[in-house]
Each structure stands twice: as C-alpha cells, then as structure tokens.
Design an enzyme around this catalytic site. Structure first.
Site, mmCIF file in Angstrom:
data_model
loop_
_atom_site.group_PDB
_atom_site.id
_atom_site.type_symbol
_atom_site.label_atom_id
_atom_site.label_comp_id
_atom_site.label_asym_id
_atom_site.label_seq_id
_atom_site.Cartn_x
_atom_site.Cartn_y
_atom_site.Cartn_z
ATOM 1 N NE ARG A 9 29.305 53.906 61.224
ATOM 2 C CZ ARG A 9 28.315 53.308 60.585
ATOM 3 N NH1 ARG A 9 27.140 53.912 60.453
ATOM 4 N NH2 ARG A 9 28.470 52.112 60.080
ATOM 5 C CG ASN A 40 43.342 49.422 49.291
ATOM 6 O OD1 ASN A 40 43.418 48.232 49.565
ATOM 7 N ND2 ASN A 40 43.354 50.365 50.200
ATOM 8 C CB ALA A 89 38.390 58.753 55.723
ATOM 9 C CB THR A 90 33.796 61.285 55.337
ATOM 10 O OG1 THR A 90 33.029 60.075 55.305
ATOM 11 C CG2 THR A 90 34.697 61.335 54.115
ATOM 12 C CB SER A 91 31.114 60.654 59.401
ATOM 13 O OG SER A 91 30.666 59.413 58.880
ATOM 14 C CB THR A 112 35.766 56.806 51.934
ATOM 15 O OG1 THR A 112 34.759 57.409 52.742
ATOM 16 C CG2 THR A 112 36.784 57.844 51.532
ATOM 17 C CG HIS A 130 41.424 47.455 58.040
ATOM 18 N ND1 HIS A 130 41.953 46.838 56.942
ATOM 19 C CD2 HIS A 130 41.039 48.691 57.635
ATOM 20 C CE1 HIS A 130 41.898 47.661 55.897
ATOM 21 N NE2 HIS A 130 41.340 48.785 56.300
ATOM 22 C CG ASP A 131 37.296 50.767 57.837
ATOM 23 O OD1 ASP A 131 38.162 50.164 57.173
ATOM 24 O OD2 ASP A 131 37.072 51.988 57.711
ATOM 25 N N GLY A 169 28.234 51.557 52.167
ATOM 26 C CA GLY A 169 27.375 52.582 51.582
ATOM 27 C C GLY A 169 27.069 52.347 50.120
#
Length: 514
Positions: free
Chosen positions: A22, A323, A18-20, A286, A259-260, A433
C-alpha cells in the site's frame, strides 16, 4: 482567542508486505502529530513458476501499484493545500532483484518461501560454520537468508542470471532505484542478508571472501553489492518517468528504515531505557518479530544457540530479536476454509476462540512445516498430535491453539532476550495488525506476566513517514524533547504517541521475576 495556523507537510510511505502493498499519505501537523491516509492498496503473494515448485514475486505488479498509489497521494495532498515533501519505501526482508546494465531485472525476484532454499544452509555450514557466521553477522538461522539464496543461485542452475547482473538490490532498494535512479542498500534491510558486519555496519569483506572461496560463483558478489547508506539518507529525487506518470514534481526520495520491522520499531512508542529496564516489542503481522532495542549487538554463543538475531536499526541501534511465525498461520487457516467453500468472519472466529479453554493446545509455530502456503488447519492438527496435545476439532479450537501458541512463543522469546542481553523487561509493546487482535494481546499479557501496550496498527507507515520528515528537516534534530534532550528517536516516538490511540492490557497475574 487567536488560532495559530497549522503547519502541514505531506509524505508518501510505500509499505510493501508479503500479502499486500500500500501507499500511505502521512500528513505531519505542526511537527507534532501524523495523520495517515491510505491512497493505494494492491495484492501481493508468491507466484508459482511453470515448474510448479519454485516461487517468485511479481515485482512489476507491485511497481504499478506503487506508481498508482503515489499519483493518488499527490492528488489527496493537493486537497489539503500541500505537495509531497518526500517518498520512502519499506518492505519485507532478505529477497532481492538482480538488475542488469539498464533498470531491468535479469529474471523474476525469488520468494523466501521457495522450498528449494530449505536445505541450502546445512551445506553452507559444513564449509563455513554457523558460529563463524554469527560472530560477524549476528543473525539467527533462517533457511532463506539472502546469503543462502545466493548460494543456491550459483549452485542450483541459475548462475546465468547471476552472471548477467550488474547490481543486487533488496526489494525496497529496487523500488527506490526505480523511483530515483540511484542504486543503494539501506543498512537496516541489508543487515538481514547475512553479508553485513553487525558491529561495523558495513559489508563484511571477511565473510564475502570465505563464501567466494567455497563457492567460486560468488566471487563477483562484492561487485554487485551497492553502496550502503544509513536510514534517513536522501538518495535523490523522483525521476522524469515517475513524475510524468504521477504528476508529481522533483520530490525527494529518502532511504527510510527500509526493513518493515525497522520502520515499525521506529513507529513503536517505546519508553527510553532506564538503567537495565527496557520495553520489549512485538511487531505482529504475517511474521512476528519479537525483541528489544539495544545499543550494541549480542554476539555470544549462547545468543546464537538460542536463535536470536541482531538486525540494525535507526540511529545506530540494534534490533535484538527472534522471528516467530506470525498471523500467517491463522490467515492461511482462513484462506483454506474459504477455498473449501465456507469462509469464516474473523471477528466471529476470534469471539468463538476467546470462549474456548486457554492453554489446551500449544504447538511450536516455528516448525518449518508452517512456512509454505497450503492446508494450514491440517498442519496445526498434525503438530498437536505429534506433540501429544489435544487435536483441535473445530475452527474455534484451531484459532485458539494458534493464538495460545503465538502468545507462548512471545513470552518465551521476551524472557530469553532479556536474559541474554542482561536487561529487565518492564512492558511489552504490540504493534502492527496483531495490535488489533484483543484476544492475542490479552493472551500475551497473561503469558508474559507483563503489561501490554497495543498500538499503533500502522507502526511501519508511521516510522517510514517520521524518518522522511526528519531527513528533509521538518523534524529537526536540534529541537529538544520534553526532557530537554535532542530530538532523536525519543522525539520521533513522542510524535508516534501523540498520533496514536494506545490501549494498555494488564496481565491477570504479575510476572514474579519483575
């Protein structure tokens, strides 16, 4: 000493967040370890429409980043003397593109953080009760689940675009379509839409019929939903236009666990279940996805009331999870501080937060107030005041409050999941992360009273690569693992463990329930 030549194969993992976004090149050595090389990174984020309110994704910008990253992946693979053997795409869940008769979107893809979605679910539940939904799809209530977005689509003035569409494709399926020319829905991501039967792993005709009866505009929805495929299906090859742009050949395109979070769970070195003993996972980014890997969904009323979701995973598994608002809150705090002209180094902020007293301020990060972008430090302060907790007065105190709140949410969620599923959790694996955040991992160990295994950071990319490698025969199912069993999920996770530097953090106290 005679050296055995290394067998090397290469795969490109497209991982969109949602923010980057790659592109990662995965180099699989001797079907035993994976080295990851980033070959493309590009920004992502919600774009505000001209009305100043609704949010969309710039999917075409993401597409350009994907193509550029694949071109570079092919170039880097060539320096190792190999060509790509596969491409796979994973991304965040629930959001979709409406595609017309050609390959084009009929309008920009909407973003799940759009505030217009917040009140839709209540109206839907008045017509189709939440318990009826849960008995079929097994999903926790989230205001932006795809089915609620679709109701808003046909009741909120966007019905013209819906009527012009031929196919609804979730974000990773949309990119897969543009890569391969084939329109499919991969089941792990499709299970987040609210439209899937969690037991049968198929689109739910019963729920689709109920929605169409209440919202006639959704009557054509079944015709828009593409064929479902399981993770690990080879859906085609790179199309001519992509080959021309990237210099690549007819590389197989694989529907990975798209789905990540599903990809990240594949890339988590969970030990095999022993009786009623399981390991929990936290895919920390995120969002934080906190849960267990099970063989079947838990569709009880108690599970629904506790807010647990049953999303599908690789090889017939179920990701039983909740979530939790993730590092988005801390990231938004840092963005706000930078916006006001005084950016904060993350390492320095975490060191200062570690020096603060623990457990001083714990707030409910699942409050919808934390969902949208904006002045997050002020929202944390307001939440503390509403809860009667000390209001953070410094940036270090704000960061510590966020991390203490996250760790407390992880612990609460893990213990609830274990009770509802009838299992005993023996350890917690933190990937993504958040696994690099030593303070968060230590706080999680202390809050849960369980050992935490941190890593790998790139769990989603590893899971993406390994599903591809198995799909094209590099990792063969009839191989055997160290225990003499088939090389299924356990075999893939052996490769994850061999490819990762894992760190174990023991709690300051042991959970007395263990």
């Amino acid at each position: 000493m005679v050296r055995t030549p290394t067998t090397l194969t290469a795969f490109a993992a497209v991982d969109l967040g949602a923010t980057s976004g790659r592109v990662m090149l995965g180099l699989v050595r001797d079907a035993a370890t994976v080295d990851l090389v980033e070959t493309g990174r590009f920004p992502n984020g919600p774009v505000t429409a001209p009305d100043g309110e609704s949010l969309h994704w710039d999917v075409l910008r993401l597409w350009e980043g994907v193509v550029d990253g694949l071109r570079e992946a092919g170039r880097v693979a060539a320096t190792h003397g190999v060509e790509l053997s596969g491409v796979g795409v994973d991304s965040w869940a629930v959001d979709y593109g409406l595609v017309g008769d050609d390959e084009h979107l009929v309008r920009p893809a909407r973003c799940y953080r759009d505030p217009r979605f917040l009140d839709v679910a209540d109206g839907v539940y008045e017509r189709v009760p939440a318990s009826e939904h849960y008995a079929v799809n097994g999903l926790q209530h989230l205001p932006f689940t795809t089915e609620f977005q679709l109701v808003d689509e046909v009741t909120g003035g966007a019905g013209e675009a819906f009527a012009a569409a031929r196919t609804l494709l979730l974000i990773p399926d949309l990119i897969t379509f543009w890569l391969s020319g084939r329109r499919v829905a991969e089941v792990t991501n499709a299970s987040t839409t609210g439209l899937l039967d969690a037991r049968a792993r198929t689109w739910s005709s019963a729920l689709l019929g109920r929605l169409a009866a209440e919202y006639p505009g959704l009557g054509r929805l079944p015709a828009l939903l593409p064929e479902l495929v399981e993770a690990g299906t080879v859906v085609g090859e790179l199309g001519p236009w992509v080959r021309a742009r990237t210099g690549l050949g007819p590389v197989p395109v694989v529907a990975v666990a798209s789905h990540d979070t599903a990809a990240a769970v594949v890339g988590t070195p969970l030990p095999a279940r022993q009786g009623d003993e399981v390991a929990a996972y936290v895919s920390s980014g995120t969002w934080s996805l906190v849960g267990l890997e099970l063989d079947a969904p838990v569709l009880t009323e108690a599970s629904r009331a506790a807010g647990f979701t049953n999303e599908l995973g690789l090889d017939g598994t179920v990701r039983y999870l909740h979530n939790v608002m993730g590092l988005w809150v801390l990231d938004e705090c840092r963005r706000e501080w930078a916006r006001t002209g005084d950016p904060v180094d993350l390492g320095e902020l975490l060191a200062a937060a570690a020096a603060e007293p623990g457990g001083r301020t714990v707030v409910d990060l699942d409050d919808p107030a934390f969902l949208a972008p904006g002045d997050m430090p002020r929202r944390v302060a307001h939440a503390a005041a509403r809860a009667g907790q000390p209001v953070p007065a410094t940036r270090a105190q704000t960061a510590r409050a966020v991390l203490d709140s996250l760790a407390a949410a992880y612990a609460r969620t893990i213990h609830q999941a274990a009770a509802l599923a009838g299992v005993r959790v023996t350890q917690v694996h933190v990937v993504g992360g958040g696994s690099r955040n030593a303070l968060l991992c230590r706080l999680t160990a202390d809050a849960t009273g369980l050992p935490v295994v941190a890593g790998p950071v790139e769990a989603a990319a590893l899971g993406n690569v390994l599903v591809q490698a198995r799909a094209v025969g590099v990792l063969v199912d009839d191989d055997v693992d160290d225990d003499g069993g088939p090389r299924g999920l356990g075999g893939l996770r052996d490769v994850v463990a061999a490819s990762s530097d894992l760190v174990r953090i023991d709690p300051a106290r042991i959970d007395p329930a263990r």
